[in-house]
Scaffold this active site. Structure first.
Site, PDB file in Angstrom:
ATOM      1  N   ASN A   9       0.869  -1.182   0.000  1.00 32.94           N
ATOM      2  CA  ASN A   9       0.000   0.000   0.000  1.00 32.94           C
ATOM      3  C   ASN A   9       0.907   1.233   0.000  1.00 32.94           C
ATOM      4  OD1 ASN A   9      -1.762   2.076   0.506  1.00 32.94           O
ATOM      5  ND2 ASN A   9      -2.311   1.399   2.582  1.00 32.94           N
ATOM      6  N   TRP A  10       0.960   1.878  -1.132  1.00 32.84           N
ATOM      7  CA  TRP A  10       1.883   3.023  -1.260  1.00 32.84           C
ATOM      8  C   TRP A  10       1.366   4.293  -0.590  1.00 32.84           C
ATOM      9  CZ3 TRP A  10       3.677   2.551  -7.098  1.00 32.84           C
ATOM     10  CH2 TRP A  10       4.573   1.475  -7.190  1.00 32.84           C
ATOM     11  N   LYS A  11       0.119   4.323  -0.199  1.00 35.16           N
ATOM     12  CA  LYS A  11      -0.467   5.505   0.460  1.00 35.16           C
ATOM     13  C   LYS A  11      -0.250   6.746  -0.421  1.00 35.16           C
ATOM     14  CE  LYS A  11       0.093   3.139   4.808  1.00 35.16           C
ATOM     15  NZ  LYS A  11       0.198   3.210   6.256  1.00 35.16           N
ATOM     16  N   HIS A  98      -9.305   1.451   5.003  1.00 36.42           N
ATOM     17  CA  HIS A  98      -8.006   1.571   5.666  1.00 36.42           C
ATOM     18  C   HIS A  98      -8.148   2.487   6.879  1.00 36.42           C
ATOM     19  CE1 HIS A  98      -3.842   2.588   6.466  1.00 36.42           C
ATOM     20  NE2 HIS A  98      -3.542   1.451   5.864  1.00 36.42           N
ATOM     21  N   GLU A 100      -6.459   4.832   7.891  1.00 36.52           N
ATOM     22  CA  GLU A 100      -6.260   6.267   7.603  1.00 36.52           C
ATOM     23  C   GLU A 100      -7.521   6.877   6.988  1.00 36.52           C
ATOM     24  OE1 GLU A 100      -2.590   5.518   5.557  1.00 36.52           O
ATOM     25  OE2 GLU A 100      -1.771   4.911   7.485  1.00 36.52           O
ATOM     26  N   GLU A 170      -5.249  -4.729  10.449  1.00 37.30           N
ATOM     27  CA  GLU A 170      -4.199  -3.742  10.649  1.00 37.30           C
ATOM     28  C   GLU A 170      -4.437  -2.991  11.962  1.00 37.30           C
ATOM     29  OE1 GLU A 170      -2.280  -2.811   6.535  1.00 37.30           O
ATOM     30  OE2 GLU A 170      -3.709  -1.254   7.063  1.00 37.30           O
ATOM     31  N   GLY A 176       2.919   2.222  10.607  1.00 39.18           N
ATOM     32  CA  GLY A 176       3.876   3.314  10.443  1.00 39.18           C
ATOM     33  C   GLY A 176       4.642   3.650  11.715  1.00 39.18           C
ATOM     34  N   SER A 209       3.784  -2.310  10.123  1.00 37.60           N
ATOM     35  CA  SER A 209       5.236  -2.409  10.327  1.00 37.60           C
ATOM     36  C   SER A 209       5.827  -3.766   9.930  1.00 37.60           C
ATOM     37  CB  SER A 209       5.605  -2.069  11.775  1.00 37.60           C
ATOM     38  OG  SER A 209       5.229  -0.735  12.066  1.00 37.60           O
ATOM     39  N   GLY A 230       3.152  -1.130   4.173  1.00 38.00           N
ATOM     40  CA  GLY A 230       3.236   0.291   3.846  1.00 38.00           C
ATOM     41  C   GLY A 230       4.665   0.669   3.502  1.00 38.00           C
ATOM     42  N   GLY A 231       5.368   1.230   4.475  1.00 32.08           N
ATOM     43  CA  GLY A 231       6.706   1.781   4.266  1.00 32.08           C
ATOM     44  C   GLY A 231       7.659   0.873   3.496  1.00 32.08           C
TER      45      GLY A 231
HETATM   46  P1  13P Z   1       3.387   0.258   7.531  1.00 26.59           P
HETATM   47  O1  13P Z   1       3.872  -1.032   6.932  1.00 26.59           O
HETATM   48  O2  13P Z   1       4.149   1.455   7.038  1.00 26.59           O
HETATM   49  O3  13P Z   1       3.289   0.169   9.021  1.00 26.59           O
HETATM   50  O4  13P Z   1       1.881   0.482   7.000  1.00 26.59           O
HETATM   51  C1  13P Z   1       0.952  -0.543   7.100  1.00 26.59           C
HETATM   52  C2  13P Z   1      -0.274  -0.186   6.358  1.00 26.59           C
HETATM   53  O5  13P Z   1      -0.997   0.723   6.736  1.00 26.59           O
HETATM   54  C3  13P Z   1      -0.581  -0.927   5.130  1.00 26.59           C
HETATM   55  O6  13P Z   1      -1.855  -0.657   4.678  1.00 26.59           O
END
Ligand code: 13P
Length: 248
Positions: A9-11, A98, A100, A170, A176, A209, A230-231
């Protein structure tokens, strides 16, 4: 060996040029995994990078998707993007709910449920995220919150629709933060989710994470079918390292 879903997920990262560069670097790195039947890789890109992601995904035989969508097919919804617009690009999967979206943009459960239904009706796979905040966990509300989030999204669906959804647990406190849930915590929730969804065959991912150093422990758990990353998904090497660590 079970099949592993490695979804990134590149956000709000990765513009068009960065997306193109990602896939240029991804191609040689992915070569060794390309024909592995136990791995499914997917990349979820921001709207403006989706055409570039479509091209890169096609060239590498991976899945690509969007990070959100609106449920109405068209109309006066300033700033929104519709499912037919995403179908034009060839999107096959869409992340919905999600944390967010839920917490920063206040998307309520009933809106997420409408999105899930509309996406399924369009024959696209929803990647439905759910999970508790730290406050909710510490006050013993984890399962109550997740029951609400999951039931509101699936209770009006047919069993075959429920099975088509890919679920992603999640925990908000692990996103994050660099602080993943332990493999036992993640397994406990994923097993509980499978029972609540009442279908042993559903795909359930863990997100929060995930990286090379914790991938083996997490992905080896019985009820965890993969990772929503994510990251670590922003670079091909840190992204693929997750599967490499699991296999080794
Ligand atoms: P991180 O891997 O950066 O913690 O993000 C997880 C995430 O929100 C994937 O959708």
């Amino acid at each position: 060996m079970k099949k592993i879903y490695l979804y990134g997920n590149w956000k709000m990262h990765m513009n068009k040029a960065e997306t193109e560069k990602f896939f240029i670097d991804f191609k040689p790195a992915y070569e060794i995994y390309k024909n592995d039947p136990d791995l499914e890789v997917g990349v979820f890109a921001p709207f403006t990078s989706l055409w570039a992601a479509a091209e890169g995904a096609k060239n590498n035989g991976v899945i690509f998707g969007a990070e959100n969508v609106y449920f109405e097919p068209k109309g006066a919804f300033t700033g929104e993007v519709s499912i037919p617009m995403l179908q034009e690009i060839g999107v096959t999967h869409i992340i919905l709910g999600h944390s967010e979206r839920r917490h920063i943009f206040n998307e309520p459960d009933d809106m997420i449920a409408k999105k899930v239904k509309a996406v399924l009706d369009a024959n696209i796979i929803p990647v439905l995220c759910y999970g508790e905040t730290l406050d909710e966990r510490e006050s013993g509300k984890t399962f109550e919150v997740m029951t609400r989030q999951l039931k509101s999204a699936i209770s009006n669906l047919k069993p075959e629709e429920v099975r088509k959804i890919i679920y992603a647990y999640e925990p908000v406190w692990a996103i994050g933060t660099g602080k993943s849930a332990t493999s036992e915590q993640a397994q406990e929730v994923c097993e509980w989710s499978r029972n609540l969804i009442a279908d042993p065959k559903v795909v359930i991912l863990y997100g929060g994470s995930v990286k090379g150093s914790n991938a083996k422990e997490l992905l080896s758990m019985k009820d965890i079918d993969g990772a929503l990353v994510g990251g670590a998904s922003l670079k091909p090497d840190t992204f693929l390292e997750i599967y490499k660590a699991y296999k080794n």
